[in-house]
Structure formats: C-alpha cells, structure tokens
Design an enzyme around this catalytic site. Structure first.
Site, PDB file in Angstrom:
ATOM      1  CG  HIS A  76      -0.479  -5.102   1.815  1.00  0.00           C
ATOM      2  ND1 HIS A  76       0.134  -3.760   1.267  1.00  0.00           N
ATOM      3  CD2 HIS A  76       0.147  -5.930   1.152  1.00  0.00           C
ATOM      4  CE1 HIS A  76      -0.214  -3.909   0.590  1.00  0.00           C
ATOM      5  NE2 HIS A  76       0.141  -4.876  -0.160  1.00  0.00           N
ATOM      6  CG  ASP A 122       0.137  -1.527   3.392  1.00  0.00           C
ATOM      7  OD1 ASP A 122       0.508  -1.648   3.729  1.00  0.00           O
ATOM      8  OD2 ASP A 122      -1.145  -1.086   1.987  1.00  0.00           O
ATOM      9  N   GLY A 215       1.404  -7.873  -7.026  1.00  0.00           N
ATOM     10  CA  GLY A 215       2.452  -8.028  -7.516  1.00  0.00           C
ATOM     11  C   GLY A 215       3.375  -6.625  -7.195  1.00  0.00           C
ATOM     12  CB  SER A 217       1.728  -5.367  -2.713  1.00  0.00           C
ATOM     13  OG  SER A 217       0.404  -4.934  -3.238  1.00  0.00           O
ATOM     14  N   GLY A 218       4.455  -2.982  -2.186  1.00  0.00           N
ATOM     15  CA  GLY A 218       4.988  -2.403  -1.430  1.00  0.00           C
ATOM     16  C   GLY A 218       6.669  -1.062  -2.442  1.00  0.00           C
TER      17      GLY A 218
END
Length: 269
Positions: A76, A122, A215, A217-218
């Site tokens: 995402h 994801d 923030g 995320s990932g």
C-alpha cells in the site's frame, strides 16, 4: 474496516503532506510510535521512503534493507507511486538529516495484493540505485529467517517514524527513529478483537497508549533474541492509534519464495 493503510494512502495521494502532518522531534503517527522510545543505537536496515512535496522531501513510509539493491515494504506504500517521485534514505536515525539518499529504479507490488474485501498480500519490493553500501556500519541487510511461522507471545520490536499522536487527523512525525518492544498475539485473538486477518499476517498488541501509527507503514517488525530477524511488515490497524487494539503485519515467512523470485529477476536483468 478502519485501517492505517487507507489513511496513509489518503495522506499521500489526496493532500499535500505538509497540510496534514506536522514534523516534530518525534515522527509520524503514534505516541512515540505511540508509547515507544527514541532509538539511539544504529538500526542499519531501517530506511525512510520519501516523497517530494513543495520542494521538500517528506517521510511517508518505512522499509527494510534486504539486499544491496532492495528494500522490503508494504504494497500500500508503493501501489500508487511513480518510481521517479520516490527516494529511499538509509543510514540515519533522523529522516530529515544525515544518511544517504537513493533513487528508486523499480517497484514490485505483489500481483495478488488487494484491499477488498479484505487486505491481503500487502508486500512490495523497491529496487534502488546506487546500491546500499553494506560494508558501512550504518547500513546492513536484515535477516529474513526461515519459513517457520511465528506464534503468539513472542517478543518483537517495531521501529519507525510513525506519528506520535493517536489522532491520525493531526499526525506528528518525530525526526528521531522510535522503537516499541511488545509481543505477538494469536491470529484467533486478533480476529476476536475485530480484524479479519489471514494466515499470512501477524498481529501484535501492547497496552493502551502503545502501538503503530500512520507513517510506520511498511516498516520492520523484528523478532528479538540472539539472532534477530524480520518477521513482519507494518500493514494496518485502527484509525485511532494505540487504543488497545492490535497492529497487523504482513507475515514475511509466507512470502520468502516471492521475495527470492523478485530479487533474482532483478539481478538477472
């Protein structure tokens, strides 16, 4: 479902980042990764994915170095991005200063990534140039571990520049990398707490006031211990951060063949 992922995409794609996120001495979304602590020691595999807005580079997602040319992050984070608009900064604890900036050559979003009817697969890889200088002390590739599935009540560590406020509408990014030590929970318990997770995801839960936020995320979830390794990628959670609900991560062990395939494909070109 209220998800950090959706909020991250909204922040990135639909408004100028500076309109929504106020950088502070503590990164993007949770109360210091919501309840975490500033990191003082080197985290050589941690990177900041950055997007240029109004002439300034702004952090929007985290990632982990897994080879001299590759970063592992969430699908995402990269799905809607043009590679020429994104750069990767590594070798620093402060996303605003220091470190080395790398241009993105290619992105590989999992072909079965989907957000509806539920979030699946994801995961994405980003190829950079120039290659990371892995011989330096402030750079390093994280170990991915084997295919064994991580269970419940396992100590794990989240690092990131996520917001230090629980309200995503007023997200505040710390400059300094933050860390939170907590534990995994079973997928069954995670489902009981309102999420529809698959076997390819991991959940972790801390006390109220601690957790991932927009923030983060990932970014990496690391299994603690004598041989730390990457077990999760920050995927989604509640729209209001750190309110006693789980954080959901992509389970890295489920995607080892895919990761190897992408790296080998890139290196053969």
């Amino acid at each position: 479902m209220e998800v950090l992922k959706l909020l991250s995409l909204f922040l990135i794609l639909h408004q100028s980042w500076s309109d929504l996120v106020t950088p502070t001495s503590a990164t993007e979304s949770p109360i210091r990764i919501n309840g975490g602590q500033p990191v003082n020691e080197t985290v050589p595999f941690q990177v900041s994915l950055q997007l240029q807005r109004r002439g300034r580079w702004q952090h929007f997602c985290g990632g982990s170095i897994i080879s001299a040319q590759h970063v592992l992050t969430a699908a995402h984070c990269m799905e809607k991005m043009k590679v020429e608009d994104v750069s990767v900064v590594g070798g620093t604890l402060n996303w605003k200063t220091g470190g080395l900036r790398h241009r993105v050559l290619a992105k590989h979003v999992h072909p079965q990534y989907s957000m509806s009817p539920k979030i699946i697969n994801d995961i994405a890889l980003v190829r950079v140039t120039p290659p990371f200088r892995l011989e330096r002390a402030d750079f390093g590739a994280v170990q991915l571990g084997g295919s064994d599935r991580i269970g419940e009540k396992v100590p794990v560590r989240l690092t990131g520049w996520g917001s230090t406020t629980s309200a995503t509408s007023s997200a505040k990014l710390p400059d300094q990398l933050q860390a939170l030590n907590y534990r995994t929970i079973s997928n069954e318990e995670c489902n009981q707490k309102g999420f529809r997770v698959t076997r390819n995801e991991i959940c972790a839960l801390a006390v109220q006031g601690q957790g991932a936020c927009v923030g983060d995320s990932g970014g990496p979830l690391i299994r603690a211990g004598p041989q730390p390794h990457l077990v999760g990628i920050v995927s989604y959670g509640s729209s209001t951060c750190a309110q006693g609900r789980p954080d959901v991560y992509t389970r890295v062990s489920s995607f080892l063949p895919y990761i190897s395939q992408v790296i080998n494909q890139d290196l053969s070109q």
